[in-house]
Write a protein that holds these residues in place. Structure first.
Motif, PDB file in Angstrom:
ATOM      1  N   GLY A 500       0.803  -1.218   0.000  1.00  0.00           N
ATOM      2  CA  GLY A 500       0.000   0.000   0.000  1.00  0.00           C
ATOM      3  C   GLY A 500       0.837   1.270   0.000  1.00  0.00           C
ATOM      4  N   ILE A 501       0.406   2.257  -0.775  1.00  0.00           N
ATOM      5  CA  ILE A 501       1.064   3.561  -0.868  1.00  0.00           C
ATOM      6  C   ILE A 501       0.028   4.646  -0.594  1.00  0.00           C
ATOM      7  CG2 ILE A 501       2.334   5.173  -2.334  1.00  0.00           C
ATOM      8  CD1 ILE A 501       3.934   2.682  -1.807  1.00  0.00           C
ATOM      9  N   GLY A 502       0.361   5.603   0.267  1.00  0.00           N
ATOM     10  CA  GLY A 502      -0.525   6.736   0.512  1.00  0.00           C
ATOM     11  C   GLY A 502      -0.140   7.921  -0.359  1.00  0.00           C
ATOM     12  N   PHE A 503      -1.116   8.492  -1.037  1.00  0.00           N
ATOM     13  CA  PHE A 503      -0.867   9.675  -1.868  1.00  0.00           C
ATOM     14  C   PHE A 503      -1.101  10.945  -1.050  1.00  0.00           C
ATOM     15  CE2 PHE A 503       0.184   7.061  -5.044  1.00  0.00           C
ATOM     16  CZ  PHE A 503      -0.409   7.132  -6.295  1.00  0.00           C
ATOM     17  N   TYR A 504      -0.673  10.945   0.188  1.00  0.00           N
ATOM     18  CA  TYR A 504      -0.878  12.043   1.115  1.00  0.00           C
ATOM     19  C   TYR A 504       0.186  11.949   2.196  1.00  0.00           C
ATOM     20  CZ  TYR A 504      -2.758   8.292   3.932  1.00  0.00           C
ATOM     21  OH  TYR A 504      -2.891   7.111   4.625  1.00  0.00           O
ATOM     22  N   GLY A 505       0.280  13.005   2.997  1.00  0.00           N
ATOM     23  CA  GLY A 505       1.198  13.005   4.119  1.00  0.00           C
ATOM     24  C   GLY A 505       0.457  13.177   5.425  1.00  0.00           C
ATOM     25  N   ARG A 506       1.148  12.823   6.502  1.00  0.00           N
ATOM     26  CA  ARG A 506       0.639  13.068   7.852  1.00  0.00           C
ATOM     27  C   ARG A 506       1.622  13.988   8.567  1.00  0.00           C
ATOM     28  NH1 ARG A 506      -3.453  10.823  10.307  1.00  0.00           N
ATOM     29  NH2 ARG A 506      -4.673   9.215   9.262  1.00  0.00           N
ATOM     30  N   GLY A 507       1.094  14.954   9.311  1.00  0.00           N
ATOM     31  CA  GLY A 507       2.000  15.937   9.875  1.00  0.00           C
ATOM     32  C   GLY A 507       1.612  16.475  11.229  1.00  0.00           C
ATOM     33  N   TRP A 508       2.629  16.987  11.922  1.00  0.00           N
ATOM     34  CA  TRP A 508       2.486  17.637  13.229  1.00  0.00           C
ATOM     35  C   TRP A 508       2.899  19.115  13.123  1.00  0.00           C
ATOM     36  CZ3 TRP A 508       4.247  12.658  12.700  1.00  0.00           C
ATOM     37  CH2 TRP A 508       3.749  11.662  13.554  1.00  0.00           C
ATOM     38  N   THR A 509       2.501  19.891  14.095  1.00  0.00           N
ATOM     39  CA  THR A 509       2.982  21.255  14.231  1.00  0.00           C
ATOM     40  C   THR A 509       3.636  21.427  15.598  1.00  0.00           C
ATOM     41  OG1 THR A 509       2.401  23.579  13.847  1.00  0.00           O
ATOM     42  CG2 THR A 509       0.896  22.296  15.240  1.00  0.00           C
ATOM     43  N   GLY A 510       4.332  22.558  15.769  1.00  0.00           N
ATOM     44  CA  GLY A 510       5.054  22.791  17.008  1.00  0.00           C
ATOM     45  C   GLY A 510       6.309  21.946  17.123  1.00  0.00           C
ATOM     46  N   THR A 519       9.319  16.154  19.398  1.00  0.00           N
ATOM     47  CA  THR A 519       8.043  16.391  20.074  1.00  0.00           C
ATOM     48  C   THR A 519       7.217  17.390  19.274  1.00  0.00           C
ATOM     49  OG1 THR A 519       9.033  18.137  21.412  1.00  0.00           O
ATOM     50  CG2 THR A 519       9.026  15.904  22.332  1.00  0.00           C
ATOM     51  N   ALA A 520       5.901  17.403  19.544  1.00  0.00           N
ATOM     52  CA  ALA A 520       4.977  18.266  18.805  1.00  0.00           C
ATOM     53  C   ALA A 520       3.909  18.787  19.748  1.00  0.00           C
ATOM     54  CB  ALA A 520       4.350  17.482  17.660  1.00  0.00           C
ATOM     55  N   THR A 521       3.113  19.716  19.242  1.00  0.00           N
ATOM     56  CA  THR A 521       2.018  20.273  20.039  1.00  0.00           C
ATOM     57  C   THR A 521       0.648  19.926  19.477  1.00  0.00           C
ATOM     58  OG1 THR A 521       2.130  22.361  18.805  1.00  0.00           O
ATOM     59  CG2 THR A 521       3.439  22.197  20.823  1.00  0.00           C
ATOM     60  N   GLY A 522       0.607  19.320  18.296  1.00  0.00           N
ATOM     61  CA  GLY A 522      -0.682  18.963  17.708  1.00  0.00           C
ATOM     62  C   GLY A 522      -0.545  18.670  16.235  1.00  0.00           C
ATOM     63  N   ALA A 523      -1.690  18.627  15.562  1.00  0.00           N
ATOM     64  CA  ALA A 523      -1.722  18.301  14.140  1.00  0.00           C
ATOM     65  C   ALA A 523      -1.421  19.522  13.290  1.00  0.00           C
ATOM     66  CB  ALA A 523      -3.088  17.742  13.759  1.00  0.00           C
ATOM     67  N   ALA A 524      -0.633  19.338  12.246  1.00  0.00           N
ATOM     68  CA  ALA A 524      -0.360  20.411  11.295  1.00  0.00           C
ATOM     69  C   ALA A 524      -1.631  20.743  10.516  1.00  0.00           C
ATOM     70  CB  ALA A 524       0.753  20.000  10.336  1.00  0.00           C
ATOM     71  N   PRO A 525      -1.810  22.000  10.077  1.00  0.00           N
ATOM     72  CA  PRO A 525      -3.002  22.349   9.310  1.00  0.00           C
ATOM     73  C   PRO A 525      -3.077  21.569   8.000  1.00  0.00           C
ATOM     74  CG  PRO A 525      -1.829  24.318  10.057  1.00  0.00           C
ATOM     75  CD  PRO A 525      -0.935  23.152  10.321  1.00  0.00           C
TER      76      PRO A 525
END
Length: 606
Positions: A500-510, A519-525
């Motif tokens: 399986g390949i995802g045509f998208y990314g997953r991201g964090w902010t902070g 470390t992060a503070t939440g989900a990226a927009p």
């Protein structure tokens, strides 16, 4: 995650350490020191899974690695992944792949194999020195050549040129790779590739080899599209190249069946999964009837170039898929039921699997669109485990459901399933009888993505679709290689497994740390959902800054994203071929660029 419909591979922090670690390594002080350790993650009596981990414990980058060991007579490697493994009698040698040879200080990489026999390795050597890190030859591998340029492009050929690599003892030659596969070895810094197909996308990289036969890292990739071409599809080979088309994508995403034509993707795939039908009251049903078979298309929106009329018997996506199949007869279309949102109905369906199967066939064979679908795909997230809701139907329910579908649909229809890729010990792959169900199914779409993401809002940051494990991975078994190895160990044939390949990314902010593990503070927009963004957006808004475990990551500002690129997809496709997998699938078409970059990478790679 398949946005609002796809499951996280696993949300809990896991798991147990790998068993059977053999103490063949210890820290070393030399600037170019490295270690190799061996583990046996599983043993099923008639065979076992072995795993080597190479770690750079020094202060300078290692450009390539070779691990050697001896097995006693009667013990052997039967298949391997993430390394090229050869033997001479009882002596075994494993060399890095083109994409995993470079190890920065502190970095590590693993490769694995299935073996026969009961013996353990001995006389380990790493790059000619000991595996405990006390001595590693100082001969450096060559640097990466420059990204090739392309000129003199015709219907069937292209001329490539690149800047030279450097090496302390001299460069001997260069390997030219098309889609990750070597097509030529030359002693100069140019090459003309011939015998290509008109109107087709290709991707080229170059790798140098020194006088000691050490290979360095590959160059950057150069995309090339040959001139000419028609709407006739090129040969697709014997590998499955499947994409999901979302029913709801015709709304906010404004993505329609015709986009498969204008992007060039239709000529490069073999199958489409139409997602998703619903599962209600133990039966298959059409979900959004307007999008599926009622929405009217104008002439410029239509695959055929003919406008829908108010009184024609079939409109919507189903009619557009019919027109697509007329234009590209090689494409098969499956109706996919379930997904993250609609999997709660499968428990009731499994209680009367025969009735469920009959209801599904009635939907697929509805006289209005019976010619559109070539099979059915079940996306149950997850049998006898938890997804959006928890299922308690027992470990045999999935096999029972699969058997009922095959009995009802018969041999002339495709029957497939999208399944978890949780390769952890005691995880979701162990919760249901995937090995037993495989005999009734044409293939499994193994959802090797969504392993990590901002559903863990504090991090640590980690790639959501790692091909292999790596030092510091947040959960053992959460990677493609471990999932595929577990399914093979359960008796599922390699040819029935799609990567399986995802045509998208997953991201964090902070996030302040560029490397994974921050470390992060939440989900990226994200455009449609926080923490998720399409590749077509990320490639420009947050370009990749590094790779790990066969996939890419990017740090821009305070945001940190992971996603696959044409280059990492090429590496994954090479891995899939070396594993003997049946092909690859992806979620989903609308995340790709308007010219289908990622679909092209899958097609070229397979």
């Amino acid at each position: 995650m398949r946005f609002r419909h796809k499951a996280v591979a696993g949300l809990a922090t896991l798991l147990l350490p790998l068993a059977g670690l053999v103490g063949l390594a210890s820290p070393a002080q030399a600037a170019t020191s490295a270690t190799a350790t061996y583990a046996k993650p599983s043993d099923w009596g008639t065979g076992f899974e072995g795993k080597w981990t190479v770690k750079n414990t020094g202060t300078t980058t290692i450009s390539s690695w070779t691990v050697e060991w001896d097995f006693p007579s009667g013990t052997s490697v039967t298949s391997a992944w993430d390394a090229d493994v050869t033997s001479a009698g009882t002596h075994w040698t494993a060399k890095n792949k083109s994409w995993n040879g470079s190890l920065a200080p502190g970095a590590s990489v693993s490769f694995g194999f299935n073996g026969a026999g009961t013996g353990s390795p001995s006389n380990c050597k790493l790059n000619g020195g000991s595996c405990d890190g006390t001595s590693v030859p100082g001969d450096a591998a060559p640097t990466a050549p420059g990204t090739p340029t392309a000129s003199e492009i015709t219907n069937t050929s292209v001329k490539l040129a690149w800047s030279a690599a450097t090496d302390d003892k001299g460069v001997k030659n260069y390997d030219v790779l098309r889609g990750g596969t070597k097509v030529a070895t030359v002693t100069t810094t140019s090459y003309t590739d011939t015998g290509l197909t008109a109107g087709t996308d290709y991707s080229y990289t170059v790798q140098a080899r020194d006088t000691a036969d050490q290979t360095g890292p590959v160059s950057g990739a150069r995309a090339v599209r040959t001139t000419g071409g028609t709407t006739d599809p090129p040969p697709t080979g014997d590998k499955v190249k499947l994409g999901y088309f979302t029913e709801w994508g015709v709304y906010g995403r404004n993505y329609h069946v015709k986009n498969l034509v204008t992007s060039g993707s239709a000529a490069k795939i073999t199958h489409i999964n139409y997602a998703f039908g619903n599962v209600k009251n133990g039966q298959c049903t059409v979900d959004d009837t307007y999008a599926a078979y009622d929405k009217a298309y104008t002439a410029d929106q239509s695959v055929s170039g003919t406008a829908d009329t108010w009184d024609q018997p079939l409109r919507g996506n189903f009619n557009q898929l019919r027109q697509l199949k007329a234009k590209y007869p090689h494409i098969k279309v499956l109706y996919s039921f379930g997904g993250w949102t609609y999997s709660g109905g499968f428990g009731q369906a499994a209680a009367n699997a025969t009735a469920f199967a009959k209801s599904c066939k009635a939907v697929v064979e509805d006289p209005r669109w019976a010619d559109v679908f070539d099979g059915i795909d079940i996306d149950w997230e997850y049998p006898n485990a938890c997804g959006l809701t928890c299922d308690t139907s027992g470990p045999a329910a999935f096999r029972t459901l699969s058997q009922a579908l095959r009995t009802e649909f018969g041999a002339n229809y495709l029957v497939t399933a999208a399944i978890t890729a949780d390769g952890s010990s005691g995880g979701k792959l162990d919760a249901a009888d995937y090995g037993g169900a495989a005999q009734y199914l044409d293939w499994y779409n193994v959802m090797t993505y969504d392993y990590f993401g901002a559903f863990d809002k504090d991090g640590p940051t980690a790639p959501h679709s790692p091909l292999t494990s790596y030092a510091g991975i947040p959960a053992a078994g959460f990677n493609s290689a471990d999932a595929i190895a577990k399914l093979k160990a359960k008796g599922v044939p390699s040819a029935k497994l799609l990567l399986g390949i995802g045509f998208y990314g997953r991201g964090w902010t902070g996030v302040t740390q560029s490397a994974p593990g921050g470390t992060a503070t939440g989900a990226a927009p994200g455009t449609y959902e926080a923490g998720i963004e399409d590749y077509k957006v990320l490639k420009n808004s947050c370009p990749a800054t590094g790779t790990i475990a066969g996939t890419a990551y990017a740090h821009c500002g305070t945001n940190w994203w992971s996603y696959d690129t044409p280059s990492t997809i090429a590496g994954k496709m090479t891995w899939a071929k070396n594993q003997g997998l049946g092909g690859a699938f992806f979620w989903e078409f609308s995340g790709d660029t308007s010219n289908g970059e990622l679909v092209s990478a899958i097609n070229s790679g397979l």
